[in-house]
Design an enzyme around this catalytic site. Sequence first.
Site, PDB file in Angstrom:
ATOM      1  CB  SER A   1       3.567  -3.415   5.401  1.00  0.00           C
ATOM      2  OG  SER A   1       3.432  -2.576   6.501  1.00  0.00           O
TER       3      SER A   1
ATOM      4  CB  SER B   1       2.964   7.199   4.594  1.00  0.00           C
ATOM      5  OG  SER B   1       1.842   6.993   5.398  1.00  0.00           O
TER       6      SER B   1
ATOM      7  CD  GLU C   1      -4.624   0.769   7.911  1.00  0.00           C
ATOM      8  OE1 GLU C   1      -4.915   1.453   6.908  1.00  0.00           O
ATOM      9  OE2 GLU C   1      -3.476   0.661   8.337  1.00  0.00           O
TER      10      GLU C   1
ATOM     11  CD  GLN D   1      -2.860   0.441   2.589  1.00  0.00           C
ATOM     12  OE1 GLN D   1      -3.301  -0.691   2.782  1.00  0.00           O
ATOM     13  NE2 GLN D   1      -3.014   1.418   3.458  1.00  0.00           N
ATOM     14  N   GLY D   2       1.008   1.917  -1.145  1.00  0.00           N
ATOM     15  CA  GLY D   2       1.897   3.074  -1.259  1.00  0.00           C
ATOM     16  C   GLY D   2       1.166   4.364  -0.960  1.00  0.00           C
TER      17      GLY D   2
END
Lengths: 323, 376
Positions: free
Chosen positions: B157, B125, B240, B122-123
């Site tokens: 991650s 931040s 989330e 998940q790109g």
Amino acid sequence: VASAPQDELIVGACRRFVDHGAEWADVADAGFGVLGLDAARGGGGAGAREVALVAEELARGPLPVPFVGTALAVDLLARADGGDVTEVLAALVGGRPSAIIVERTLGRVAATGIAVDTAGAGDGEVLAVGCRDGEVVVAFAGDPLEGVDLTRGLAAVTGGIESVGRIDDRELANWTSFARTVLSADLVGTMQAALEAAVAHAGDREQFGRPVGSFQAVQQLCADQLVTVEAARSITRAAADAIDRSATADAEELSLVAKAYCSEAGRDVTEAAIQVWGGIGMTWECPAHRWLRRALLARQLFGDESTLLRTLADGHLFAEMGS
Amino acid sequence: VTGGLDDPRLAEFRNELRAWLAEHAPREPVPLHGEERARYGAVWHRSLHQGGWMGLSWPEAYGGRGFPAVYEAVLNDEIGRAGAPAAPHVGFLGRALLHHGTEGQRRRFLPSLLSGEEVWCQGFSEPGAGSDLAALSTRAVLLGDHYLVNGQKIWTSDAAWADWCLLLVRTDPDAPKHRGISALVVDMATPGIEVRPIVQINGDTEFNEVFFTDVAVPVDAVVGAPGDGWRIAMTTVGYERGPADVGFSSRYARLLAELVALARANGVDEQQRLALARAHVQVEVLRAHVNRSLARRDDGAVPGPEGSVDKLLSTRTEQLLHHTAMDLFGAAPLTGDGAEVLSAYLYSRAASIAGGTSQIQRTIVAERLMGMPRSG
């Protein structure tokens, strides 16, 4: 099982009582005094969930009516056997309120000590119900005490006790679970009302040319309180639901957890509300101290968090080890 | 199913799951670090999928089983109770594709995401866009049939072994900051992508920095429409924070049970007994709260700001538990004996940072749930 429409009816009725500053007669006329009593005995036949909901909503006022004392007395009498129980219950079905007798430490039900919830009972002698050595007793409340809670009257009970029936240990334990749950609900309503009022104030009050509620320092404080209140509500409902599905071991444990959590949270949240008000919060005129006062009494009744954490440690987490 | 986790209608499912876990949950502990742990996780993911436990609440058309969301919570509950490793968190990202992707994207990506055949990262931040995610500056410039992507992501991650990345990029630098963002599905094998692991405070390398230099991404890799990126990001973080996903309270209950067992074996003083009782209260409160949240949750609706309350409460619980654990173990984890206790404690500090810091969550609670005036 929870019924949303019935919940809404109860909440709606209670909100009207609070908005109009209702008296005990109004609450009793709606049948709320004996809401949890079997329909066959003249009560509302509702569960702990509904009784807790009424306690929560009336605490928001806070309304000076002896709902909690009466609900606890009704439940104690209903769990007892004996001819005179019926007679006392009939008086309560007829709209008479009752206080509940606790030890002077406020920690548990007793036959002499302090009658809790004598305010708003009207003229005449205040009936109080208690328990000792397997006997359910009634007495008339004596001299009023100057208690911290401005909405819940206290009076001494030193004698004149009359036994009306017997209750076994198991039923007394079940009643204690119910009592902790109702007090937890009372604390939830108290916290909710204090927080809502403080947040409303923070939206109006301006400093530095802006509402103080726009400052993150104030917002963060209030948001943390909301998390606490929602958590307190969740555990209180869980305890009430366990009582209603007759899961007595769960009910005992969850009611201990709920009361431990709500006792600590009740003081924290109502203190935070005073903080949000600032200087005004320190005045008699500001409603904030009414909720704090109510929370201070409710948190001690049937055990504060220190007492109950010890009970949980000894009786549950470390039970087989003994204590 | 409105009775939450304890609804009797879930009993049969629960029993079936419990029996499966007793047979299939890995016996060996989760490796503490990096690639080894990822490999272990991949095996567990495929095993769960073969057992039919992945995508319980997902539509059947994309490899799911079409059950209400509460089944996911029961899965997490039973996994925690069994002491098995957490189920892979495919839900956050997968839900974004499910809500916003084209039919082609859903059919192409969702089944392999669920099965674990393909790994995603998940790109979101960036070094300059943490809490202020909408300030992200990774650029994607449209050149004919593809975008050219340049920029840097951080805290990503699984990037080192991911096959795909859901990447937030700025496609319209002239639009207001929330509107100029798009979401792209990027093949991590594309030339120009460099992944550098970040060593965390517990020595683990779960997170990475990811650098994009002239990375070509086909124009049909946009999720939803160009400019929808913020909405898609909010869907992802909503899941989330939501109760079905954070509702892993049984893992806390299990950790607490282990601490109590240890305390019984070793004998503890009154203060430690009370600390454990306090942790027990917090765990039970969280469980009751998750249950109530689930009962109120509208199946299929994207979770709203109330998820921030759940996340804040979950964070309190997790951090209190790890404090309690560290206090109970005393000197051991500080002197080389009990690495996993220390590692878990250090990692628990992320609970109030990852997925939106507790400060951001409180602002959401104050402004969106309590209606307080917007902060300056």
